[in-house]
Every structure is written in structure tokens, then in C-alpha cells.
Design an enzyme around this catalytic site. Structure first.
Site, PDB file in Angstrom:
ATOM      1  N   GLU A   1       0.856  -1.006  -0.069  1.00  0.00           N
ATOM      2  CA  GLU A   1       0.037   0.183   0.081  1.00  0.00           C
ATOM      3  C   GLU A   1       0.938   1.155   0.058  1.00  0.00           C
ATOM      4  O   GLU A   1       0.588   2.358  -0.480  1.00  0.00           O
ATOM      5  CB  GLU A   1      -0.881   0.002   1.205  1.00  0.00           C
ATOM      6  CG  GLU A   1      -2.422   0.972   1.052  1.00  0.00           C
ATOM      7  CD  GLU A   1      -3.356   0.469   2.275  1.00  0.00           C
ATOM      8  OE1 GLU A   1      -4.296  -0.294   1.984  1.00  0.00           O
ATOM      9  OE2 GLU A   1      -3.140   1.286   3.277  1.00  0.00           O
TER      10      GLU A   1
ATOM     11  N   HIS B   1       7.721 -26.387   3.151  1.00  0.00           N
ATOM     12  CA  HIS B   1       7.027 -27.532   2.545  1.00  0.00           C
ATOM     13  C   HIS B   1       6.048 -26.935   1.897  1.00  0.00           C
ATOM     14  O   HIS B   1       5.181 -27.666   1.307  1.00  0.00           O
ATOM     15  CB  HIS B   1       6.492 -28.313   3.395  1.00  0.00           C
ATOM     16  CG  HIS B   1       7.696 -29.121   4.455  1.00  0.00           C
ATOM     17  ND1 HIS B   1       8.447 -30.240   4.175  1.00  0.00           N
ATOM     18  CD2 HIS B   1       7.871 -28.651   5.669  1.00  0.00           C
ATOM     19  CE1 HIS B   1       9.072 -30.579   5.187  1.00  0.00           C
ATOM     20  NE2 HIS B   1       8.959 -29.557   6.096  1.00  0.00           N
TER      21      HIS B   1
ATOM     22  N   LYS C   1     -12.962   1.721  -3.527  1.00  0.00           N
ATOM     23  CA  LYS C   1     -13.836   2.166  -2.706  1.00  0.00           C
ATOM     24  C   LYS C   1     -15.173   2.987  -3.515  1.00  0.00           C
ATOM     25  O   LYS C   1     -16.216   2.705  -3.148  1.00  0.00           O
ATOM     26  CB  LYS C   1     -13.443   2.854  -1.546  1.00  0.00           C
ATOM     27  CG  LYS C   1     -12.898   2.153  -0.363  1.00  0.00           C
ATOM     28  CD  LYS C   1     -12.336   3.350   0.816  1.00  0.00           C
ATOM     29  CE  LYS C   1     -11.425   2.277   1.814  1.00  0.00           C
ATOM     30  NZ  LYS C   1     -11.068   3.550   2.814  1.00  0.00           N
TER      31      LYS C   1
END
Length: 520
Positions: free
Chosen positions: A327, A358, A486
Site C-alpha cells: 500500500e 514444505h 472504494k
């Protein structure tokens, strides 16, 4: 004034020095700062590169930018305000904001002390999103081995399954709800607050709003929501969401673990602030991590950074760092609007060790590109299984050494010839065992998982990101991409509620809005 990088003298010298530097890890480089050890041995190094990095800092005006950060200058220039999170954790905040900060600290402390004295609230339900969620969530997980006064649950996603899971088996009569939102207009925490208040009402809580606390920079909006002034805790516009842990957003930490733990967290971050301010740049951990990151991303072309904390208590460090780095640095426009001209913020990803070995370490070892890795480990554990902790440390060090050392075809062939009779088959198998090596990494060692050391670790990453923003010439304190998304969401929710055709939308969005609005 920072210069555009691509053709600036200091950048060209830095680029040349990176390409000519050693990537073999043959020069021990360990920096002590804020109580932590930062080992940069496995990053590119030469005396010429060190000098070029310092010259780049000078060219880009780093010293002035750092001073402005700590003095409340306009560090967030696109929104014309400071980014003064360092003031929140200073033992003596700057005079112009000291009264506000210390008053709010005292209100927070008194609220926690009074709740403790009354035995109030067995549970805390924290409703935030992004910076108002990841910071406290990370700390609550990392330090819960120290013991909890109250159980804290977190819900952030607007998907109500998340808040339902968080409320599961809590006693509504014993639960404090915290609504954390800088603007107090953010969709997720307010939507989840409505769910939580209905939950309190349905359980027969006489006055649900008395069990709700707000933490916000928009006090009026919280009061309009119905929350009492005594339950509204304030922070300020000059505190970015992803840096807000150090403000009243840290309330769930104080409620869960005590005021002293939150104080220690602030003190650890302040210790790293002092290191960042005072240490020479050549021995400055955030600055040298930032320069290594520039070399890896903008010169050597690595597209991502993997973070591997070899401590399960740091499970939430990766998403916290993702928000902090991506961000802050996921942008290209510089102060004058021109593009940075070089690759900027990397993709950040990762997992705790040894699970990560793994999961994706195969790719790190043998993919054609790979990625730099930040390894993080504690010197001392907080359990009694000493052998297990030695295994953890051994795996961490071994993976780092393997990424650096690699395995040549000749070594692989000697290995396969010792166990395969057919020379042709041995050569083919040897190709599969080759590891390129010279993959850069940083090792960060905490003496132990304490609030102080955790605060220092988080501040280390904050200052690294700030430094990279200065060197790339971008603003690490805005987030216009988030705001754009938004704004579009607000339009789409209106269409889902009352369709009008969305003539300006793309065909796919129009199709799904039309379909889902008819089916809902």
C-alpha cells in the site's frame, strides 16, 4: 530536491555498483539496532556499492525527508499533511502535539485500569479493517504466550461469516465491542458494528451501545453513531491507517495484556526510531535494508519479497507487511507527477517456518528467478522444548545458506555418480540437483519475543519502507488505488439495490450486477 532516478548520476553509479558487487556472502555485515540484529551478509555488497548507496541517499534528499518525518513536516505531500506516527510512541512527544497525545494515552490507560478494577469484560470483539486490524491482530497473536487478561477476537471482512465466527461462543453480556475506523465511514467496520449491536440486542443486553467503544479520527461521526463521548478514543489525520497501531488503535492490546505491555511495544518502536535517527547510514538497519531492497527490485529485477518468520507467533506479520509495503510502495508517480522510471514496490508474500519449506521454498531454490527472503527468528524460545527450538533455528539457517550457496553442476554430478552406475543417467539427474544459489536474503534476529522487541521489529519495517519511498521519489503515505476501488464499490452497491443499467460500466460488470440484483 530528489531527482528522477533513471539517468541521475547517483543512480547510474548505484546501478553499476550493484552489478559489480559480490553476491557470494563473503563479507560479514551485521547491524545492531533497537535491540535487534540485522544480518545483511547474504545481500549484494562491495565497498563501492556501500559508497554508492550513501551517495544515492544524499542525492535524493534522505536526511531532510527523515527530519521532516520526525518533525511533523508534510511527509504525505499529496494529502498535505504529516505522517507523524513516530510522535505517538515517543516518551516525550513533540511539543505541538504532546498535550493531545499524552491526554489520549492517559484516557486509554484509565479506561483499561478501571475495566480491570471492575472485572469488566471477559471478551473483546475488535472490528476494524486494514491498518486498524492487522497491527493489533499481529501483536495479539505474537504476545499471547505472556498471558491474557481478556480474550480478543478480530473481525474485518464485510463478509458476515467472519464476524459470526468471531462472535461464536462469546458471552454478549461480557463482551466489549471496539469499532476502529479512522474516518468512521469505512464500510467494513461499520457494517460489522451493526451486526454486533444486533447481536447484543438479541441477547437481551439492556443498553448495547454502552458496550461499544469507537477509535477514530472523526469523533463527530462516532458520536452521531450513538457512542458516548467517554467511549470515543481519538487519533489524528496525520496518523496513517497502516501506522495507527501506536495510537488508541492499540486499545485491544492493552485490554488483553495490560497497559504495561502496550507501553513496552511503544518503547521498542521508539528505540528503533532512535536508531534510525542517530545511527550512521552505513550502520543504519532500516536504511541498509532499504538499499538492499532497491538493489534487488530496481537493478536485479526481483519482482517480489518473501518473508519467512521462523516463529509461529508471527503468523500475522506477513499480511501486516503486505499492507505496509504494497500500500505504501505500490505506485509509480513521483512528486512532480513524472514516473519513477524504475521498478518500485515488490509483491510481498510469505509464511511462517518451517511450514514455508514444505510450501514454496522449492520455487525459491530452483526457479529461474526466485525472490529475496527476509528470515526472522528468535534467539530464545518461550517454551521448554529446547531441542525443538534448535531444530527451528537450524532449519532457518540452513535454508538461508542453501539459497546463498547453491549447488553447482559439478557438485551435483559428483553426488549422482556416487549413487548411479549409468554415467548418462547420472548427468541427467545432476541437472535436476543444480541450485543456482546467490539468492539474496536478510536475517533478523530477536533476542526473545517481547513487546519491546516486537515494537522494534515493526518500526524497522516502517522505516525501511519510508526510506525506499524517499529513494524512489514516491509518497509512501497515500493510497489512491484503495480509494478508487472504494468509490467504484459505492456505485455498484447502489446498482445492486436499485438497478439503472450502469451504462458506463464494462460489459462484465454490467452482466453480473444485472444478474445478481435480480437474484438477490
Amino acid at each position: 530536491m530528489p531527482q528522477s532516478l533513471p539517468f541521475s548520476p547517483a543512480w547510474l553509479a548505484f546501478e553499476e555498483a550493484v552489478r559489480g558487487a559480490s553476491h557470494r556472502g563473503d563479507h560479514l555485515r551485521i547491524i545492531e539496532g533497537g535491540g535487534l540484529s540485522v544480518d545483511l551478509t547474504a545481500q549484494a555488497y562491495s565497498p563501492q556499492l556501500e559508497a554508492a548507496g550513501l551517495a544515492l541517499c544524499e542525492q535524493q534528499g534522505f536526511a531532510l525527508a527523515r527530519r521532516q518525518l520526525f518533525e511533523g513536516g508534510e511527509a504525505n505531500w499529496t494529502e498535505h499533511r504529516p505522517a507523524w506516527h513516530t510522535a505517538l510512541r515517543a516518551a516525550l512527544p513533540p511539543p505541538s502535539v504532546a498535550k493531545d497525545i499524552l491526554n489520549e494515552r492517559e484516557r486509554l490507560r484509565r479506561f483499561v485500569d478501571e475495566a480491570d478494577a471492575r472485572g469488566a469484560y471477559k471478551y473483546v470483539l475488535h472490528l476494524g479493517i486494514g491498518g486498524s486490524d492487522w497491527g493489533p491482530r499481529l501483536v495479539a497473536r505474537a504476545l499471547r504466550h505472556q498471558g491474557l487478561k481478556r480474550e480478543v477476537r478480530f473481525a474485518s471482512n464485510v463478509d458476515s461469516h467472519a464476524v459470526a465466527d468471531a462472535m461464536h461462543q462469546l458471552d454478549p453480556h461480557e463482551t466489549l465491542v471496539i469499532v476502529a475506523s479512522k474516518s468512521f465511514t469505512t464500510t467494513e467496520p461499520l457494517a460489522n458494528a451493526e451486526v454486533a449491536i444486533h447481536w447484543l440486542q438479541n441477547a437481551g443486553v439492556a443498553d448495547p451501545i454502552k458496550q461499544v467503544v469507537a477509535i477514530t479520527a472523526n469523533v463527530d461521526a462516532a458520536l452521531d453513531f450513538g457512542i458516548s463521548p467517554q467511549h470515543v478514543f481519538r487519533f489524528w489525520d496525520w496518523v496513517g491507517g497502516r501506522y495507527s497501531l501506536w495510537s488508541a488503535i492499540g486499545l485491544p492490546i492493552a485490554l488483553a495484556m495490560g497497559n504495561n505491555t502496550f507501553d513496552e511495544l511503544l518503547a521498542g518502536a521508539a528505540a528503533m526510531d532512535e536508531h534510525f535517527l542517530r545511527a550512521p547510514l552505513a550502520a543504519n538497519a532500516p536504511v541498509q535494508m532499504a538499499l538492499a531492497g532497491l538493489a534487488n527490485r530496481s537493478v536485479m529485477g526481483f519482482n517480489s519479497l518473501a518473508i519467512a518468520p521462523y516463529d509461529s507467533r508471527l503468523a500475522h506479520l506477513v499480511p501486516w507487511a503486505q499492507q505496509l509495503e504494497m500500500e505504501s510502495l505500490g505506485k509509480v508517480a513521483t512528486r512532480d507527477g513524472s514516473p519513477a522510471g524504475v521498478p518500485t514496490g515488490p509483491v510481498v508474500w510469505g509464511m511462517t517456518g518451517t511450514d514455508c519449506q514444505h510450501t514454496f521454498f522449492q520455487w525459491l531454490h530452483q526457479d529461474t528467478t526466485g525472490a529475496p527472503v527476509d528470515f526472522i527468528v528468535c534467539e530464545h524460545a518461550d517454551h521448554t522444548y529446547d531441542h525443538h527450538h534448535r531444530l527451528l533455528i537450524a532449519n532457518c539457517l540452513a535454508q538461508r545458506a542453501a539459497l546463498l550457496r547453491g549447488k553447482s553442476f559439478e557438485d551435483a554430478l559428483a553426488e549422482t555418480c556416487a549413487r548411479v552406475d549409468d554415467p548418462s543417467e547420472a548427468r541427467i539427474l545432476a541437472e535436476h540437483l543444480v541450485h543456482p544459489g546467490r539468492r539474496p536474503s536478510t536475517l533478523i534476529v530477536l533476542p526473545r519475543m517481547t513487546a519491546h522487541n516486537l515494537g522494534a521489529l515493526l518500526a524497522l519495517y516502517e522505516h525501511k519502507v519510508f526510506t525506499q519511498g524517499v529513494l524512489w521519489g514516491i509518497n509512501p503515505f497515500d493510497q489512491w488505488g484503495v480509494e478508487f476501488g472504494k468509490a467504484l464499490a459505492r456505485g455498484i452497491i447502489g446498482e445492486l439495490d436499485k438497478p439503472s443499467g450502469m451504462a458506463s460500466a464494462d460489459p462484465s460488470t454490467r452482466y453480473w450486477v444485472d444478474l445478481l440484483s435480480r437474484r438477490s
